[in-house]
Design a protein around this motif. Sequence first.
Motif, PDB file in Angstrom:
ATOM      1  N   GLU A   1      -9.753  -9.447  -6.226  1.00 15.01           N
ATOM      2  CA  GLU A   1      -9.869  -8.034  -6.602  1.00 15.01           C
ATOM      3  C   GLU A   1      -9.971  -7.148  -5.367  1.00 15.01           C
ATOM      4  OE1 GLU A   1     -12.529  -5.116  -9.528  1.00 15.01           O
ATOM      5  OE2 GLU A   1     -12.990  -7.251  -9.368  1.00 15.01           O
ATOM      6  N   LYS A   2     -10.701  -7.623  -4.358  1.00 11.46           N
ATOM      7  CA  LYS A   2     -10.847  -6.865  -3.112  1.00 11.46           C
ATOM      8  C   LYS A   2      -9.485  -6.679  -2.430  1.00 11.46           C
ATOM      9  CE  LYS A   2     -13.213  -7.152   1.378  1.00 11.46           C
ATOM     10  NZ  LYS A   2     -14.135  -7.978   2.197  1.00 11.46           N
ATOM     11  N   ILE A   3      -8.690  -7.747  -2.398  1.00 15.84           N
ATOM     12  CA  ILE A   3      -7.376  -7.685  -1.755  1.00 15.84           C
ATOM     13  C   ILE A   3      -6.432  -6.786  -2.549  1.00 15.84           C
ATOM     14  CG2 ILE A   3      -5.358  -9.050  -1.099  1.00 15.84           C
ATOM     15  CD1 ILE A   3      -7.235 -11.405  -0.584  1.00 15.84           C
ATOM     16  N   LEU A   4      -6.457  -6.927  -3.878  1.00 19.79           N
ATOM     17  CA  LEU A   4      -5.581  -6.109  -4.711  1.00 19.79           C
ATOM     18  C   LEU A   4      -5.931  -4.627  -4.604  1.00 19.79           C
ATOM     19  CD1 LEU A   4      -5.268  -8.286  -7.947  1.00 19.79           C
ATOM     20  CD2 LEU A   4      -3.644  -8.076  -6.065  1.00 19.79           C
ATOM     21  N   ASN A   5      -7.216  -4.305  -4.512  1.00 18.24           N
ATOM     22  CA  ASN A   5      -7.629  -2.906  -4.368  1.00 18.24           C
ATOM     23  C   ASN A   5      -7.119  -2.304  -3.061  1.00 18.24           C
ATOM     24  OD1 ASN A   5      -8.984  -2.628  -6.822  1.00 18.24           O
ATOM     25  ND2 ASN A   5     -10.910  -3.408  -5.998  1.00 18.24           N
ATOM     26  N   LEU A   6      -7.069  -3.139  -2.028  1.00 18.18           N
ATOM     27  CA  LEU A   6      -6.506  -2.660  -0.760  1.00 18.18           C
ATOM     28  C   LEU A   6      -5.027  -2.326  -0.940  1.00 18.18           C
ATOM     29  CD1 LEU A   6      -6.698  -2.126   2.274  1.00 18.18           C
ATOM     30  CD2 LEU A   6      -6.242  -4.559   2.665  1.00 18.18           C
ATOM     31  N   GLY A   7      -4.325  -3.194  -1.678  1.00 16.50           N
ATOM     32  CA  GLY A   7      -2.916  -2.928  -1.945  1.00 16.50           C
ATOM     33  C   GLY A   7      -2.712  -1.637  -2.712  1.00 16.50           C
ATOM     34  N   VAL A   8      -3.604  -1.356  -3.664  1.00 17.75           N
ATOM     35  CA  VAL A   8      -3.521  -0.114  -4.432  1.00 17.75           C
ATOM     36  C   VAL A   8      -3.693   1.098  -3.518  1.00 17.75           C
ATOM     37  CG1 VAL A   8      -4.675   1.287  -6.185  1.00 17.75           C
ATOM     38  CG2 VAL A   8      -4.272  -1.141  -6.609  1.00 17.75           C
ATOM     39  N   CYS A   9      -4.669   1.045  -2.618  1.00 18.19           N
ATOM     40  CA  CYS A   9      -4.910   2.160  -1.687  1.00 18.19           C
ATOM     41  C   CYS A   9      -3.697   2.415  -0.794  1.00 18.19           C
ATOM     42  CB  CYS A   9      -6.142   1.866  -0.826  1.00 18.19           C
ATOM     43  SG  CYS A   9      -7.696   1.848  -1.731  1.00 18.19           S
ATOM     44  N   ILE A  10      -3.004   1.353  -0.414  1.00 21.55           N
ATOM     45  CA  ILE A  10      -1.838   1.491   0.462  1.00 21.55           C
ATOM     46  C   ILE A  10      -0.670   2.139  -0.274  1.00 21.55           C
ATOM     47  CG2 ILE A  10      -0.076   0.205   1.745  1.00 21.55           C
ATOM     48  CD1 ILE A  10      -2.249  -1.847   2.426  1.00 21.55           C
ATOM     49  N   LEU A  11      -0.472   1.750  -1.543  1.00 19.07           N
ATOM     50  CA  LEU A  11       0.721   2.178  -2.280  1.00 19.07           C
ATOM     51  C   LEU A  11       0.519   3.455  -3.092  1.00 19.07           C
ATOM     52  CD1 LEU A  11       1.881  -1.299  -3.639  1.00 19.07           C
ATOM     53  CD2 LEU A  11       2.676  -0.118  -1.592  1.00 19.07           C
ATOM     54  N   ARG A  12      -0.742   3.835  -3.368  1.00 19.02           N
ATOM     55  CA  ARG A  12      -1.003   4.985  -4.236  1.00 19.02           C
ATOM     56  C   ARG A  12      -0.360   6.253  -3.680  1.00 19.02           C
ATOM     57  NH1 ARG A  12      -6.341   5.265  -3.970  1.00 19.02           N
ATOM     58  NH2 ARG A  12      -6.753   3.919  -5.776  1.00 19.02           N
ATOM     59  N   GLY A  13       0.372   6.964  -4.557  1.00 17.24           N
ATOM     60  CA  GLY A  13       0.985   8.233  -4.173  1.00 17.24           C
ATOM     61  C   GLY A  13       2.369   8.107  -3.581  1.00 17.24           C
ATOM     62  N   SER A  14       2.842   6.872  -3.353  1.00 12.74           N
ATOM     63  CA  SER A  14       4.169   6.703  -2.760  1.00 12.74           C
ATOM     64  C   SER A  14       5.255   7.130  -3.729  1.00 12.74           C
ATOM     65  CB  SER A  14       4.375   5.240  -2.357  1.00 12.74           C
ATOM     66  OG  SER A  14       5.706   5.034  -1.902  1.00 12.74           O
ATOM     67  N   GLU A  15       6.340   7.659  -3.196  1.00 11.78           N
ATOM     68  CA  GLU A  15       7.480   8.056  -4.013  1.00 11.78           C
ATOM     69  C   GLU A  15       8.611   7.048  -3.922  1.00 11.78           C
ATOM     70  OE1 GLU A  15       8.595  11.961  -2.849  1.00 11.78           O
ATOM     71  OE2 GLU A  15       6.756  12.910  -3.600  1.00 11.78           O
ATOM     72  N   LYS A  16       8.427   5.991  -3.168  1.00  9.73           N
ATOM     73  CA  LYS A  16       9.465   4.961  -3.042  1.00  9.73           C
ATOM     74  C   LYS A  16       9.472   4.083  -4.292  1.00  9.73           C
ATOM     75  CE  LYS A  16       9.390   4.718   2.016  1.00  9.73           C
ATOM     76  NZ  LYS A  16      10.766   5.246   2.174  1.00  9.73           N
ATOM     77  N   THR A  17      10.661   3.763  -4.762  1.00  6.87           N
ATOM     78  CA  THR A  17      10.809   3.006  -5.999  1.00  6.87           C
ATOM     79  C   THR A  17      10.164   1.637  -5.910  1.00  6.87           C
ATOM     80  OG1 THR A  17      12.922   4.131  -6.413  1.00  6.87           O
ATOM     81  CG2 THR A  17      12.477   2.140  -7.676  1.00  6.87           C
ATOM     82  N   ASN A  18      10.398   0.942  -4.800  1.00  6.02           N
ATOM     83  CA  ASN A  18       9.826  -0.411  -4.688  1.00  6.02           C
ATOM     84  C   ASN A  18       8.309  -0.373  -4.562  1.00  6.02           C
ATOM     85  OD1 ASN A  18       9.916   0.761  -2.178  1.00  6.02           O
ATOM     86  ND2 ASN A  18      10.845  -0.976  -1.130  1.00  6.02           N
ATOM     87  N   ALA A  19       7.774   0.675  -3.958  1.00  7.45           N
ATOM     88  CA  ALA A  19       6.316   0.799  -3.850  1.00  7.45           C
ATOM     89  C   ALA A  19       5.701   1.063  -5.225  1.00  7.45           C
ATOM     90  CB  ALA A  19       5.949   1.919  -2.878  1.00  7.45           C
ATOM     91  N   ILE A  20       6.350   1.905  -6.022  1.00  8.70           N
ATOM     92  CA  ILE A  20       5.846   2.203  -7.369  1.00  8.70           C
ATOM     93  C   ILE A  20       5.881   0.956  -8.240  1.00  8.70           C
ATOM     94  CG2 ILE A  20       6.304   3.535  -9.463  1.00  8.70           C
ATOM     95  CD1 ILE A  20       7.408   5.758  -7.657  1.00  8.70           C
ATOM     96  N   SER A  21       6.977   0.200  -8.156  1.00 10.09           N
ATOM     97  CA  SER A  21       7.104  -1.032  -8.939  1.00 10.09           C
ATOM     98  C   SER A  21       6.026  -2.040  -8.552  1.00 10.09           C
ATOM     99  CB  SER A  21       8.494  -1.636  -8.724  1.00 10.09           C
ATOM    100  OG  SER A  21       8.613  -2.883  -9.367  1.00 10.09           O
ATOM    101  N   LEU A  22       5.789  -2.183  -7.249  1.00  4.88           N
ATOM    102  CA  LEU A  22       4.775  -3.123  -6.779  1.00  4.88           C
ATOM    103  C   LEU A  22       3.376  -2.669  -7.181  1.00  4.88           C
ATOM    104  CD1 LEU A  22       4.267  -5.695  -5.168  1.00  4.88           C
ATOM    105  CD2 LEU A  22       4.245  -4.326  -3.076  1.00  4.88           C
ATOM    106  N   LEU A  23       3.128  -1.362  -7.135  1.00  5.77           N
ATOM    107  CA  LEU A  23       1.828  -0.828  -7.541  1.00  5.77           C
ATOM    108  C   LEU A  23       1.560  -1.118  -9.020  1.00  5.77           C
ATOM    109  CD1 LEU A  23      -0.707   0.834  -6.942  1.00  5.77           C
ATOM    110  CD2 LEU A  23       0.614   2.898  -7.427  1.00  5.77           C
ATOM    111  N   ASN A  24       2.575  -0.996  -9.860  1.00  4.62           N
ATOM    112  CA  ASN A  24       2.416  -1.300 -11.282  1.00  4.62           C
ATOM    113  C   ASN A  24       2.059  -2.760 -11.492  1.00  4.62           C
ATOM    114  OD1 ASN A  24       3.016   1.335 -12.009  1.00  4.62           O
ATOM    115  ND2 ASN A  24       5.206   0.937 -12.258  1.00  4.62           N
ATOM    116  N   ARG A  25       2.653  -3.645 -10.717  1.00  2.00           N
ATOM    117  CA  ARG A  25       2.337  -5.071 -10.823  1.00  2.00           C
ATOM    118  C   ARG A  25       0.886  -5.337 -10.442  1.00  2.00           C
ATOM    119  NH1 ARG A  25       6.066  -8.632  -7.392  1.00  2.00           N
ATOM    120  NH2 ARG A  25       4.965 -10.251  -8.545  1.00  2.00           N
ATOM    121  N   ILE A  26       0.441  -4.696  -9.369  1.00  2.00           N
ATOM    122  CA  ILE A  26      -0.934  -4.903  -8.906  1.00  2.00           C
ATOM    123  C   ILE A  26      -1.929  -4.334  -9.913  1.00  2.00           C
ATOM    124  CG2 ILE A  26      -2.594  -4.318  -7.108  1.00  2.00           C
ATOM    125  CD1 ILE A  26      -0.338  -4.409  -5.083  1.00  2.00           C
ATOM    126  N   ASP A  27      -1.652  -3.137 -10.445  1.00  2.00           N
ATOM    127  CA  ASP A  27      -2.535  -2.545 -11.449  1.00  2.00           C
ATOM    128  C   ASP A  27      -2.663  -3.455 -12.663  1.00  2.00           C
ATOM    129  OD1 ASP A  27      -3.210  -0.265 -10.045  1.00  2.00           O
ATOM    130  OD2 ASP A  27      -1.556   0.919 -10.825  1.00  2.00           O
TER     131      ASP A  27
END
Length: 480
Positions: A280-306
């Motif tokens: 959970e700690k690692i995934l939360n870091l990933g969320v902080c990195i990707l949150r707010g991005s407008e790139k398609t691959n970043a949004i897709s990856l953020l949805n997977r992590i969420d």
Amino acid sequence: MELDNGKETNGSTPRKRDKGLHLRPVSPEASGVGLPYAPVDWPKKGDVWTWKVGRRVAITGHFLDRYLYPPKHLHRVENSGKGRGLASKLSVERYVKTAFPDADINAFFASFSWKIPAKKHSLTNVARAFLVASHEERAEVSLSDTQSDGLTCKAGNKKCNSLFAEAESPSLVPLPCDLCCSEPRFCRNCCCILCSKTVDLKYGGYSFIKCEAMVNGCICGHVAHLNCALRSYMAGTVGGSIGLDAEYYCRRCDAKTFLVPHVTRLLKTCEAIDSRDEIEKILNLGVCILRGSEKTNAISLLNRIDSAITELKCGTSLEDIWKVRESEFAISTGVIHNGNVELKPTNNKDSLDSGPCLVSVLSISSDYHIEYLKLENEIDQVLQDLRKEQESEYKIAEERLYAQKNYLRNLYQQLDKERSELSHLASGTKADAMLNAILNRVDQIKQEVMKLKEMEEVANGFGRTPKGTLKKHFGLEIED
């Protein structure tokens, strides 16, 4: 399940081998049975364990991801790792102690080699962002060994990357730094450039990022905690003049690093971890990195992590969480095995038709997300290269156009000066000479203005500008 301990060797202790083990290097994703990388005759004579490796390689030359599978008759034992395998030395130790409390764990590990060396060509294909030794591997390297080789870390860190520099490419010369690197206790290889504290290599070093930008033929090489970078608005998605979109901005060399590949590997790292809190700690870091991005691959990856975090909080088993990630687009009647679709009979027939088309389908990886992200990363890289090329052309045009403008300004100033001098001269030889100089100056200005008009054709792009103009005014040789 009850085990018959009557046939176990020496109370579940693996028998010792008289001869040393020959550790042959293997390729990524290779697998095998028994020695030298898995136990044999344990816990019973005739029992053979299976091993498998992933793709990540540590700088020591050993695979970071290696899995151990117990014999089939032990699969029903709790936490035996069926399907996913036992992915860490700690998980193996827990399993052995749980299933066989009287076993000698040291003798168990001594009966085979836990470390599996990689073939040389595998070292060149591994992603450099995770080319680090695991936490357990670094702990096994003694300080006396590194000191005997004359290797030291300025920060006194026993697990610093600089102590393992021989495994890195010798052609990568570090960028000279008289700022942070001039501090007596600062090491660019293991000290965060933002807080000066050492980085943690645990779980493949997911918590920090290394700047690998090339500056004047040298690699920057400075590292930073991702949390420090996020708090300093130097990572993630940041507006304003810095303009980051799922990127990291290096304070030392001003280069930007795209972070989606790092988060993708971060997600893969979670699959090999047993601790839900750490995941959970690692995934939360990933969320902080990707949150707010407008790139398609970043949004897709953020949805997977969420989605993974939601399932984690709901108590879904780790195996099921990652299985869902792998099987989203698997064939409806199939099951997942080692990342590939494996069909399962849906009636009483023993098997399905295994024609060439079916074999081709079965060979396709079911995790389309990874392939999709690879394509996104390739496109982003192409666009970044195009932007750099355009920026380079822009800088050349800007330099030459402003130089021509300044030259014309000087000519106009000289013309005003000469006109002023002419107004104070009486008619005569000097006045005639000054008048001729002024007329020549006017002709010169006209020629330079025409030259500027030719140069302004680059507004259409270098590709549409006549080659003669590029060669004459910008010093560019364009081949046919």
